[in-house]
Design a protein around this motif. Sequence first.
Motif, PDB file in Angstrom:
ATOM      1  N   UNK A   1      54.891  46.090  44.597  1.00 12.92           N
ATOM      2  CA  UNK A   1      53.419  46.027  44.646  1.00 12.92           C
ATOM      3  C   UNK A   1      52.831  46.700  43.413  1.00 12.92           C
ATOM      4  N   UNK A   2      53.361  47.894  43.094  1.00  8.77           N
ATOM      5  CA  UNK A   2      52.828  48.590  41.934  1.00  8.77           C
ATOM      6  C   UNK A   2      53.197  47.889  40.624  1.00  8.77           C
ATOM      7  N   UNK A   3      54.307  47.214  40.610  1.00 11.31           N
ATOM      8  CA  UNK A   3      54.688  46.479  39.407  1.00 11.31           C
ATOM      9  C   UNK A   3      53.757  45.310  39.149  1.00 11.31           C
ATOM     10  N   UNK A   4      53.283  44.689  40.222  1.00 12.90           N
ATOM     11  CA  UNK A   4      52.354  43.563  40.045  1.00 12.90           C
ATOM     12  C   UNK A   4      51.062  44.000  39.345  1.00 12.90           C
ATOM     13  N   UNK A   5      50.663  45.258  39.585  1.00 11.65           N
ATOM     14  CA  UNK A   5      49.427  45.737  38.984  1.00 11.65           C
ATOM     15  C   UNK A   5      49.566  45.834  37.461  1.00 11.65           C
TER      16      UNK A   5
END
Length: 357
Positions: free
Chosen positions: A249-253
């Motif tokens: 999820x944080x990588x998508x940001x």
Amino acid sequence: MTEEKKTYLTSDLAQELGVPRTTVNDWLTRYGAYLEFEYRGKRKAYSAGALTVLREVAALRDAGKSAFEVEAELARRHGLRPEVAPESVPEGAAAEAASAGAGADAAANTALAVREDGPEAVVRAQQDLARLFSVLEEQEKQRHTAVRRFWWMLCLVILLLLLAVGLPLLLFAGRLLERLQEDRAADSRQWTSLQEQSGELSGKVEATQQLIAALQEEQRRNAAASRHAETEAARMRREQQTELEKMTVSLDRNREDYQRNLQALQKELEQQRREAETVRQRWEQETGRRHEAELTRMKEDFAARQRELLEKLEKEVAARKAAESRAEAAAARPQPAATNPATPANPAAAAAGKEQP
């Protein structure tokens, strides 16, 4: 051509009988009175009956019969018959026919007498032949005895000559025998040394076998440790996969930053690839085909270095994202944050800085 009318040359007879041609020539000369033939140019062509007679001669010789016994047996079986020849004999064949000897003439006369006087003449002819063969055999024995005496005298003379000139040879042979004995003693010593070396080698082989057994045991232990390490690595991979799913999820940001950094890195890689292509072309012009393998290795090293750089960049981005995720989590609930290595703000700049050395 039928079997009765078939004719054979001397070479054909030797092939049919399976004996050397010289032996066949001797039989043709000795027993020519019993063989039917005709002239073909300057050569004799023998009939199938002649081949049969020669087969009988071969069988009698194989049975251990002497030449006189063979001739007596042929006279008993076939009787003597004159030579069958055409009316006009070539000049070259006349000499060959004359070489048959007086035996053929006597055979012809005896055969004519047999036709005129009947069975009594046959008996008388056989008796005369038997007496003739006995006389010839006695003469042959006397000739063999004379030959044996000659050889005995020759051997005696040779022996005397050897005794006259053989003393130096005996002395030389004695010295040679002594030298051979010395060589044999030296060989015996060498053989003893070889046996000792063989014993040492056997000890070394046994020690090597023990070392091999120890290495095999160590290899088994290493295999067990490797299996345990693989199990631990699988468990750690599962844990990392779980952690990676959490960080997705944080990588998508940060994907856009990552894409920009990746594009910059790709441009840099393309520039480096063009430079490497220029270097490769220059090297090909300078060294030719001899350095093709070296250029291939350089390309592989370059590709490996770029892959390593990409992997490091991905790891740094992942670490940065993980740090951001931890920071957000720490901001959400107040607790001591885990100490993490500092991550660079710009992964492309960090990668370029690492590549500068």
